[in-house]
Design a protein around this motif. Structure first.
Motif, PDB file in Angstrom:
ATOM      1  N   LYS A   1     -34.828 -21.176  13.517  1.00 21.57           N
ATOM      2  CA  LYS A   1     -34.055 -21.712  12.397  1.00 21.57           C
ATOM      3  C   LYS A   1     -34.935 -21.713  11.168  1.00 21.57           C
ATOM      4  N   LYS A   2     -34.379 -21.299  10.083  1.00 18.64           N
ATOM      5  CA  LYS A   2     -35.140 -21.244   8.838  1.00 18.64           C
ATOM      6  C   LYS A   2     -34.523 -22.206   7.843  1.00 18.64           C
ATOM      7  N   GLN A   3     -35.374 -22.935   7.188  1.00 13.69           N
ATOM      8  CA  GLN A   3     -34.951 -23.847   6.140  1.00 13.69           C
ATOM      9  C   GLN A   3     -35.335 -23.237   4.802  1.00 13.69           C
ATOM     10  N   ARG A   4     -34.634 -23.645   3.785  1.00  7.47           N
ATOM     11  CA  ARG A   4     -34.863 -23.068   2.469  1.00  7.47           C
ATOM     12  C   ARG A   4     -35.290 -24.170   1.503  1.00  7.47           C
ATOM     13  N   ILE A   5     -36.257 -23.851   0.656  1.00  6.56           N
ATOM     14  CA  ILE A   5     -36.675 -24.733  -0.427  1.00  6.56           C
ATOM     15  C   ILE A   5     -36.611 -23.906  -1.706  1.00  6.56           C
ATOM     16  N   ASP A   6     -35.869 -24.389  -2.679  1.00  9.08           N
ATOM     17  CA  ASP A   6     -35.781 -23.698  -3.962  1.00  9.08           C
ATOM     18  C   ASP A   6     -36.762 -24.353  -4.936  1.00  9.08           C
ATOM     19  N   LEU A   7     -37.474 -23.531  -5.661  1.00  7.60           N
ATOM     20  CA  LEU A   7     -38.455 -24.032  -6.624  1.00  7.60           C
ATOM     21  C   LEU A   7     -38.172 -23.467  -8.003  1.00  7.60           C
ATOM     22  N   ARG A   8     -38.495 -24.244  -8.998  1.00  7.09           N
ATOM     23  CA  ARG A   8     -38.453 -23.767 -10.376  1.00  7.09           C
ATOM     24  C   ARG A   8     -39.904 -23.708 -10.851  1.00  7.09           C
ATOM     25  N   LEU A   9     -40.312 -22.522 -11.269  1.00  5.12           N
ATOM     26  CA  LEU A   9     -41.694 -22.303 -11.677  1.00  5.12           C
ATOM     27  C   LEU A   9     -41.761 -21.848 -13.119  1.00  5.12           C
ATOM     28  N   SER A  10     -42.853 -22.197 -13.738  1.00  5.17           N
ATOM     29  CA  SER A  10     -43.097 -21.639 -15.063  1.00  5.17           C
ATOM     30  C   SER A  10     -43.481 -20.170 -14.869  1.00  5.17           C
ATOM     31  N   PRO A  11     -43.296 -19.353 -15.884  1.00  2.46           N
ATOM     32  CA  PRO A  11     -43.702 -17.943 -15.759  1.00  2.46           C
ATOM     33  C   PRO A  11     -45.183 -17.804 -15.385  1.00  2.46           C
ATOM     34  N   ASN A  12     -46.012 -18.683 -15.911  1.00  2.00           N
ATOM     35  CA  ASN A  12     -47.447 -18.633 -15.609  1.00  2.00           C
ATOM     36  C   ASN A  12     -47.704 -18.940 -14.133  1.00  2.00           C
ATOM     37  N   ASP A  13     -47.065 -19.983 -13.604  1.00  2.00           N
ATOM     38  CA  ASP A  13     -47.240 -20.327 -12.191  1.00  2.00           C
ATOM     39  C   ASP A  13     -46.748 -19.203 -11.282  1.00  2.00           C
ATOM     40  N   LYS A  14     -45.608 -18.636 -11.622  1.00  2.00           N
ATOM     41  CA  LYS A  14     -45.051 -17.542 -10.817  1.00  2.00           C
ATOM     42  C   LYS A  14     -46.005 -16.353 -10.797  1.00  2.00           C
ATOM     43  N   SER A  15     -46.531 -16.009 -11.946  1.00  2.00           N
ATOM     44  CA  SER A  15     -47.462 -14.893 -12.048  1.00  2.00           C
ATOM     45  C   SER A  15     -48.727 -15.157 -11.234  1.00  2.00           C
ATOM     46  N   LEU A  16     -49.235 -16.360 -11.335  1.00  2.00           N
ATOM     47  CA  LEU A  16     -50.439 -16.747 -10.612  1.00  2.00           C
ATOM     48  C   LEU A  16     -50.227 -16.647  -9.101  1.00  2.00           C
ATOM     49  N   ILE A  17     -49.097 -17.154  -8.630  1.00  2.00           N
ATOM     50  CA  ILE A  17     -48.772 -17.119  -7.194  1.00  2.00           C
ATOM     51  C   ILE A  17     -48.588 -15.684  -6.721  1.00  2.00           C
ATOM     52  N   GLU A  18     -47.893 -14.878  -7.508  1.00  2.00           N
ATOM     53  CA  GLU A  18     -47.695 -13.471  -7.146  1.00  2.00           C
ATOM     54  C   GLU A  18     -49.034 -12.744  -7.025  1.00  2.00           C
ATOM     55  N   GLU A  19     -49.908 -13.000  -7.965  1.00  2.00           N
ATOM     56  CA  GLU A  19     -51.216 -12.333  -7.954  1.00  2.00           C
ATOM     57  C   GLU A  19     -52.040 -12.770  -6.744  1.00  2.00           C
ATOM     58  N   ALA A  20     -52.051 -14.072  -6.468  1.00  2.00           N
ATOM     59  CA  ALA A  20     -52.810 -14.576  -5.318  1.00  2.00           C
ATOM     60  C   ALA A  20     -52.240 -14.045  -4.007  1.00  2.00           C
ATOM     61  N   ALA A  21     -50.921 -13.983  -3.902  1.00  2.00           N
ATOM     62  CA  ALA A  21     -50.289 -13.447  -2.697  1.00  2.00           C
ATOM     63  C   ALA A  21     -50.691 -11.985  -2.498  1.00  2.00           C
ATOM     64  N   ALA A  22     -50.665 -11.208  -3.568  1.00  2.00           N
ATOM     65  CA  ALA A  22     -51.048  -9.799  -3.479  1.00  2.00           C
ATOM     66  C   ALA A  22     -52.510  -9.652  -3.068  1.00  2.00           C
ATOM     67  N   MET A  23     -53.376 -10.489  -3.619  1.00  2.00           N
ATOM     68  CA  MET A  23     -54.802 -10.420  -3.299  1.00  2.00           C
ATOM     69  C   MET A  23     -55.089 -10.777  -1.845  1.00  2.00           C
ATOM     70  N   THR A  24     -54.241 -11.592  -1.249  1.00  2.00           N
ATOM     71  CA  THR A  24     -54.440 -11.987   0.146  1.00  2.00           C
ATOM     72  C   THR A  24     -53.558 -11.175   1.093  1.00  2.00           C
ATOM     73  N   ASN A  25     -52.916 -10.148   0.551  1.00  2.00           N
ATOM     74  CA  ASN A  25     -52.077  -9.247   1.340  1.00  2.00           C
ATOM     75  C   ASN A  25     -50.967 -10.012   2.076  1.00  2.00           C
ATOM     76  N   GLN A  26     -50.336 -10.932   1.365  1.00  2.00           N
ATOM     77  CA  GLN A  26     -49.229 -11.708   1.920  1.00  2.00           C
ATOM     78  C   GLN A  26     -48.017 -11.566   1.005  1.00  2.00           C
ATOM     79  N   THR A  27     -46.866 -11.831   1.582  1.00  2.00           N
ATOM     80  CA  THR A  27     -45.694 -11.924   0.721  1.00  2.00           C
ATOM     81  C   THR A  27     -45.811 -13.239  -0.047  1.00  2.00           C
ATOM     82  N   ILE A  28     -45.020 -13.365  -1.094  1.00  2.00           N
ATOM     83  CA  ILE A  28     -45.025 -14.616  -1.859  1.00  2.00           C
ATOM     84  C   ILE A  28     -44.620 -15.769  -0.951  1.00  2.00           C
ATOM     85  N   THR A  29     -43.621 -15.549  -0.113  1.00  2.00           N
ATOM     86  CA  THR A  29     -43.178 -16.596   0.811  1.00  2.00           C
ATOM     87  C   THR A  29     -44.296 -16.990   1.764  1.00  2.00           C
TER      88      THR A  29
END
Length: 89
Positions: free
Chosen positions: A5-33
């Protein structure tokens, strides 16, 4: 096989936070989720551990130990409560 079973959490992020998370996820070879779940889970475990563990400095520890070794005499209210409990048994 049991369905996961999967649960969902919706988040509202600033463009800066989203960019930071995307970059960190890419650097660690993970999806954003994966990155967000792993990061949040690790932080949640830390917070829970900190709240379950009590760390005292030497002075506070001495005060606790002193209170345990020399408890205050029961007041009248506590004596009445103990008597009521004893009468119930």
């Amino acid at each position: 096989m049991m369905a996961v079973k999967k649960q969902r959490i919706d988040l509202r992020l600033s463009p800066n936070d989203k960019s930071l998370i995307e970059e960190a996820a890419a650097m660690t070879n993970q999806t954003i989720t994966q990155f967000m779940v792993n990061s949040a889970s690790e932080r949640a475990a830390e917070v829970i551990e900190q709240h379950r563990r009590l760390i005292l400095n030497e002075e506070s520890w001495a005060l606790v130990m002193d209170a345990l070794s020399k408890p205050a005499a029961p007041n009248e209210k506590l004596q009445r409560a103990a008597k009521r409990l004893q009468d119930m048994e």
